[in-house]
Design a protein around this motif. Sequence first.
Motif, PDB file in Angstrom:
ATOM      1  N   PRO A  29      17.919  39.248 114.712  1.00 45.42           N
ATOM      2  CA  PRO A  29      16.763  39.130 113.644  1.00 45.42           C
ATOM      3  C   PRO A  29      17.407  40.300 112.369  1.00 45.42           C
ATOM      4  O   PRO A  29      18.181  40.724 113.227  1.00 45.42           O
ATOM      5  CB  PRO A  29      15.994  39.892 114.561  1.00 45.42           C
ATOM      6  CG  PRO A  29      15.835  40.587 115.605  1.00 45.42           C
ATOM      7  CD  PRO A  29      17.202  39.698 116.062  1.00 45.42           C
ATOM      8  N   ILE A  72      15.758  35.501 121.099  1.00 43.69           N
ATOM      9  CA  ILE A  72      16.201  34.699 120.101  1.00 43.69           C
ATOM     10  C   ILE A  72      17.096  35.063 119.663  1.00 43.69           C
ATOM     11  O   ILE A  72      17.908  35.935 119.284  1.00 43.69           O
ATOM     12  CB  ILE A  72      15.100  35.416 119.559  1.00 43.69           C
ATOM     13  CG1 ILE A  72      13.842  34.599 119.675  1.00 43.69           C
ATOM     14  CG2 ILE A  72      15.257  34.701 117.864  1.00 43.69           C
ATOM     15  CD1 ILE A  72      12.175  35.945 118.859  1.00 43.69           C
ATOM     16  N   PRO A 116       4.712  31.490 117.532  1.00 44.78           N
ATOM     17  CA  PRO A 116       5.097  32.197 116.307  1.00 44.78           C
ATOM     18  C   PRO A 116       4.652  31.699 115.693  1.00 44.78           C
ATOM     19  O   PRO A 116       4.804  32.441 114.355  1.00 44.78           O
ATOM     20  CB  PRO A 116       6.599  30.641 116.674  1.00 44.78           C
ATOM     21  CG  PRO A 116       6.327  30.286 118.486  1.00 44.78           C
ATOM     22  CD  PRO A 116       5.198  30.764 119.185  1.00 44.78           C
ATOM     23  N   ILE A 174      17.478  29.497 114.489  1.00 41.19           N
ATOM     24  CA  ILE A 174      16.182  30.858 114.954  1.00 41.19           C
ATOM     25  C   ILE A 174      16.071  29.591 116.185  1.00 41.19           C
ATOM     26  O   ILE A 174      15.812  28.402 116.545  1.00 41.19           O
ATOM     27  CB  ILE A 174      15.201  30.595 114.854  1.00 41.19           C
ATOM     28  CG1 ILE A 174      15.015  31.519 113.860  1.00 41.19           C
ATOM     29  CG2 ILE A 174      14.657  31.801 115.773  1.00 41.19           C
ATOM     30  CD1 ILE A 174      14.002  31.801 112.849  1.00 41.19           C
ATOM     31  N   SER A 175      16.462  30.359 117.511  1.00 44.55           N
ATOM     32  CA  SER A 175      16.775  29.339 119.135  1.00 44.55           C
ATOM     33  C   SER A 175      16.708  30.614 119.771  1.00 44.55           C
ATOM     34  O   SER A 175      16.632  31.376 119.952  1.00 44.55           O
ATOM     35  CB  SER A 175      18.340  28.715 119.210  1.00 44.55           C
ATOM     36  OG  SER A 175      18.460  28.073 118.692  1.00 44.55           O
ATOM     37  N   ARG A 176      15.398  29.999 120.812  1.00 38.91           N
ATOM     38  CA  ARG A 176      14.731  30.822 121.957  1.00 38.91           C
ATOM     39  C   ARG A 176      15.462  30.440 122.838  1.00 38.91           C
ATOM     40  O   ARG A 176      15.337  29.715 123.554  1.00 38.91           O
ATOM     41  CB  ARG A 176      13.406  30.619 121.969  1.00 38.91           C
ATOM     42  CG  ARG A 176      12.556  30.919 120.471  1.00 38.91           C
ATOM     43  CD  ARG A 176      11.103  30.708 120.709  1.00 38.91           C
ATOM     44  NE  ARG A 176      10.616  31.753 119.558  1.00 38.91           N
ATOM     45  CZ  ARG A 176      10.328  31.128 118.198  1.00 38.91           C
ATOM     46  NH1 ARG A 176      11.897  29.708 117.787  1.00 38.91           N
ATOM     47  NH2 ARG A 176       9.888  31.751 117.531  1.00 38.91           N
ATOM     48  N   THR A 177      15.939  31.678 123.838  1.00 41.35           N
ATOM     49  CA  THR A 177      17.655  30.925 124.732  1.00 41.35           C
ATOM     50  C   THR A 177      16.259  32.284 126.000  1.00 41.35           C
ATOM     51  O   THR A 177      15.622  33.262 125.717  1.00 41.35           O
ATOM     52  CB  THR A 177      18.709  31.285 124.257  1.00 41.35           C
ATOM     53  OG1 THR A 177      18.521  33.267 123.971  1.00 41.35           O
ATOM     54  CG2 THR A 177      19.061  30.692 123.724  1.00 41.35           C
TER      55      THR A 177
END
Length: 280
Positions: free
Chosen positions: A253, A233, A38, A226-229
């Motif tokens: 986003p 995102i 990232p 911002i969470s990466r699941t």
Amino acid sequence: MDGNRLRDEIVADLRRTIEAAGSPPVCLATVLVGDDGPSQIYVRNKHKKATEAGMVSRGVVLPASATQAEVEAAVAELAADPSVHGILCQLPLPDGLDAESVLALIPPEKDVDGLTERSMGRLVRGQVGHVGCTPLGVMRLLERYGVATAGKRAVVIGRSTLVGLPMVLLLGRKGVDATVTLAHSRTPDLVAVCREADIVVAAAGSARMITAAHVKPGAAVIDVGISRTEAGIVGDVDFDSVQAVAGAITPMPGGTGPMTIACLLENTLAAARMQGAFPT
Ligand code: NAD
């Protein structure tokens, strides 16, 4: 509140301003240590948008094995170089490196990320300096989309020095004049606290934690998280349910992310002005 659109407007404005001044070089330098995916994407986007804004950019890349002394030497060299106006050290640094002592080497005029203790001190004391790009981006969205702040109640969720704390200061500033509540992981009954607010800024990094139940009808909701699941995102705001009650909302986003880059470039032009390298 469309962050991509406002970012494009700001980039185009910066380009016009720089060209109208005869295109003197305005230079943003980035320091990237290690190979965090990232971080590489963020830095690449910053260079791309800097070029679109008519700026010069320089990227210093160091391996994850770089020592504290090597990272500090790279930042010190940029700090001493008069052709560099803004320095951004991409965080987080790899484990074992101390970010504080690296940031401390960035002079306040070149601290376009607004993260050093001197820049934060200037913000607290109301002195001229660079303000963190993410909270500044939120302020630009509120201004551009006509969200009233004076006399309104705002809740900021999250108390980091990167986002939450400066956000509280900016919303409560003279001239902005919101009445601000700072909520965090130990705030009881967050639903009730948020429902009082005309403006909710969610910067907790907890996927879809803000639901329609948190939002007063008509309130403006700004999603910084911002969470990466596994589903990709996602933000702190459950967009689908909240948009039905909110008066204004940022997508994720396409909301606060692009505004962070736009404000970095705004700060870089301001940095060049502070250093006498660009007409005021
Ligand atoms: P952080 O982890 O330093 O701080 C998070 C804060 O949120 C803490 O103060 C914590 O008390 C609070 N919090 C966490 N869970 C909570 C909960 N369930 N209820 C209430 N409060 C809670 O994070 P940060 O650096 O401030 O970043 C916050 C989020 O914003 C992260 O997801 C980060 O990735 C994102 N971010 C986005 C941008 C952007 O451009 N959109 C820029 C920076 C950070």
